[in-house]
Scaffold this active site. Sequence first.
Site, PDB file in Angstrom:
ATOM      1  N   CYS A 149       0.903  -1.268   0.205  1.00 44.51           N
ATOM      2  CA  CYS A 149       0.083   0.039   0.136  1.00 44.51           C
ATOM      3  C   CYS A 149       0.950   0.909   0.128  1.00 44.51           C
ATOM      4  CB  CYS A 149      -1.031   0.056   1.305  1.00 44.51           C
ATOM      5  SG  CYS A 149      -0.166  -0.130   2.884  1.00 44.51           S
ATOM      6  N   CYS A 152       3.332   1.601   2.662  1.00 48.31           N
ATOM      7  CA  CYS A 152       4.630   0.952   2.699  1.00 48.31           C
ATOM      8  C   CYS A 152       5.500   1.803   1.770  1.00 48.31           C
ATOM      9  CB  CYS A 152       4.327  -0.401   1.954  1.00 48.31           C
ATOM     10  SG  CYS A 152       3.056  -1.653   2.777  1.00 48.31           S
ATOM     11  N   CYS A 168      42.851 -11.310 -22.560  1.00 44.28           N
ATOM     12  CA  CYS A 168      44.006 -11.023 -21.599  1.00 44.28           C
ATOM     13  C   CYS A 168      43.224 -10.225 -20.475  1.00 44.28           C
ATOM     14  CB  CYS A 168      44.976  -9.814 -22.355  1.00 44.28           C
ATOM     15  SG  CYS A 168      44.136  -8.449 -23.014  1.00 44.28           S
ATOM     16  N   CYS A 204      40.764  -7.306 -21.360  1.00 45.66           N
ATOM     17  CA  CYS A 204      39.357  -7.957 -21.844  1.00 45.66           C
ATOM     18  C   CYS A 204      38.484  -8.101 -20.585  1.00 45.66           C
ATOM     19  CB  CYS A 204      39.472  -9.498 -22.524  1.00 45.66           C
ATOM     20  SG  CYS A 204      40.607  -9.281 -24.015  1.00 45.66           S
ATOM     21  N   ASP A 223      35.871 -23.738  18.833  1.00 44.31           N
ATOM     22  CA  ASP A 223      34.847 -24.250  19.743  1.00 44.31           C
ATOM     23  C   ASP A 223      35.173 -25.533  20.130  1.00 44.31           C
ATOM     24  OD1 ASP A 223      32.202 -24.419  20.751  1.00 44.31           O
ATOM     25  OD2 ASP A 223      31.774 -25.833  19.046  1.00 44.31           O
ATOM     26  N   ASP A 259      31.354 -25.513  14.616  1.00 48.42           N
ATOM     27  CA  ASP A 259      30.193 -26.606  13.997  1.00 48.42           C
ATOM     28  C   ASP A 259      28.677 -26.187  14.045  1.00 48.42           C
ATOM     29  OD1 ASP A 259      30.303 -27.342  16.743  1.00 48.42           O
ATOM     30  OD2 ASP A 259      29.613 -29.396  15.770  1.00 48.42           O
ATOM     31  N   ASP A 284      27.753 -20.952  16.663  1.00 45.17           N
ATOM     32  CA  ASP A 284      28.899 -20.399  16.266  1.00 45.17           C
ATOM     33  C   ASP A 284      29.192 -19.716  15.139  1.00 45.17           C
ATOM     34  OD1 ASP A 284      30.517 -22.225  18.179  1.00 45.17           O
ATOM     35  OD2 ASP A 284      30.350 -24.033  17.194  1.00 45.17           O
TER      36      ASP A 284
END
Length: 797
Positions: A16, A19, A82, A85, A485, A685, A689
């Site tokens: 709307c 927004c 090259c 380019c 960790d 992991d 973390d």
Amino acid sequence: MSESTTFDLPIAGMTCASCAGRVERALSKVSGASAVSVNLATEQARVQAPGDSLPALIDAVAHAGYSVPQQTLELSIEGMTCASCVGRVERALGKVAGVKRVSVNLANERAHLELLGAVDPQSLIAAVSKAGYSASVFELEHPPADTQQQRLNHERWALFCAIALALPLVLPMLLQPFGVHWMLPAWAQFALATPVQFIFGARFYKAAWKAVRAGAGNMDLLVALGTSAGYGLSVYEWATAAGRMPHLYFEASAVVIALVLLGKYLESRAKRQTASAIRALEALRPERAVQVVDGREQEVAISTLRLDDIVLVKPGERFPVDGEVLEGQSHADEALISGESLPVPKRPGDTVTGGAINGEGRLLVRTTALGAESVLARIIRLVEDAQAAKAPIQKLVDKVSQVFVPAVLVLALATLVGWWLYGAPLETALINAVAVLVIACPCALGLATPTAIMAGTGVAARHGILIKDAEALERAHEVNAVVFDKTGTLTSGTPRIAHFSALDGDEDTLLKQAGALQRGSEHPLAKAVLDTCAERRLNVPDVSDSQSLTGRGIAGHLDGRRLALGNRRLLEESGLGAGTLADAASAWEAEGRTLSWLIEQGPEPRVLGLFAFGDTLKPGALPAVQRLAAEGIHSHLLTGDNRGSARAVAEALGIESVHAEVLPADKAATVAELKKSGVVAMVGDGINDAPALAAADIGIAMGGGTDVAMHAAGITLMRGDPRLVPAALQISRKTYAKIRQNLFWAFVYNLIGIPLAAFGLLNPVLAGAAMALSSVSVVSNALLLKTWQPEDPEDNR
């Protein structure tokens, strides 16, 4: 502040007018933003802001509760030769509306684009075409190997023909040192040189013309101008000879073209080798599978399979899908996927990875992932992204390449004019100018960085190390601290029996009694007891009247006695104390262990023994920390666990810096504090973390961890082996070293060669050879990375 730019941003989520107003106000608050307008109908926002404001504008839209849709696209680019380019293609694509970022890789001839909203690929292809090159949308599936081989075969055929025609022209020059003075007639030299110049050298004229039309220069323009000057001068000398034997330079032009073709052929062949890791991974994809439907086996194409379909994998076959083993036992060879050299046992409930090789058993597997969502496809995407990425050091090359060709043309003209004013014959001045043009071709500059990145990331992937961030390559050589960790990274993440003690000294009986109570339990501590019994090959008896004691433990009858296994609360409720096990209990608790007491209940209750459970170190944890210490890298332990548990792990590994009882939200702050005194790599992991991985200079995610951690990290380890951490830093350092070596040699060739050519000390033939050698040497140097092997920690002891 950078130059002001007009940004057209697609906005998703507006419904709307309010927004649109909210987005407009959010964008207006960005520093330097002006002339903000938001169109609800087209869902577009237009804003005038500094050129480097795009990330801030996107963040502002997000904070307002909306989003700027983004996507990535890969284009295959043909015709680049090259570094200049590469710069021209990047600038052409960067001007297309909706392109957020573009990175062009000369080595794999691809452009990686980050786009805002839906951008028509045809507009991108048209921009590349206007710049003098051709493009097509890159598909996930690479061109078949035979197509690439056909192109190499064509280049080889053109090279052989060019050499065969140029050799008679240069033969008199080669014979002169031996006292043989012989020269081909002018018409024969013309007949041999013309096909080389205009048939086998046509590729240089075509590419040069496209560059000129686009208002830029490249390697092909330098070769075309240089060889055309030599050829044209020879034709002029022949035409005006008036009966005398003219001094011709047909051999210079023909040999230069032949040498440049040789360099391009060797370069193309070497570039194929840098991409061998991707081709090896793609070769792991089976095309067909044996599907089991209602007990019937039928061979089907992989593309027809769906999630939860059942497939049969026979001994020696590759797993066609990612899945879960339903039936059968075997081993899987996952070496090419995870770098794990030993076969991995597979039994019902275990996961298998598509592309791995089944061992000796017949397995029924339920499909859990297909196509782009499979582990193999994700690995290939990560490696491709890494190989398409630019290391920050490449920015220097990009800046140089923008002015390199125009500067060389000016130098060549200055050489021509300078020699002519000095009093040299016009032909001498022209030949020296030609030598400047030929020696200066910037092929090596364009190949220096991408070939090293492709070779380094490729060999790392073969060892289970996925480097998906080119910046990680550049920062790795500066790392002086690694933060680990604890749980799941240095330790297995599952409880094991760390210590146990039997009051009567009979440990096996104590284990069998505890195992009997734990049979059938799903509790992690029960599994730890039963695993230890299995390792000792103990026969665990059955108990009767098994009863769970809520919050305390478990009890049951064995051989007419009532036994119970539980915590200190159970011990106290039984009216017992630690007795002679008190010292051991205190010491194990100080290590952060979980204690369980085995008690015989009855009229005269007594303690039979004590178990201490804890997370166990991974086999590679100690070698990893030792390897880092040998390289002068300081290790830190960062964990949310209690200090006793953290200190026990740290002491076992020789880690002095321990940060324990750190909340997940504070891990990133701890890493940020460590960064004040050096370059920090974070290894983790878990989901908790991810912020710390993102905060570190280099984030390293263990492959057994979560997708969130892998997404936040610049490096992903496909195996949960801590020894891959020093290996990842090592290959990153070696790759960056190769980049620096390549750039050094690429610049040195030009810094030495151009002055030599300008002062008449380098003829066009030698200049052509040097130019070809520069490209080949740079790519060959990068290919040395393919021999890399992770170092054994034992080597430094």
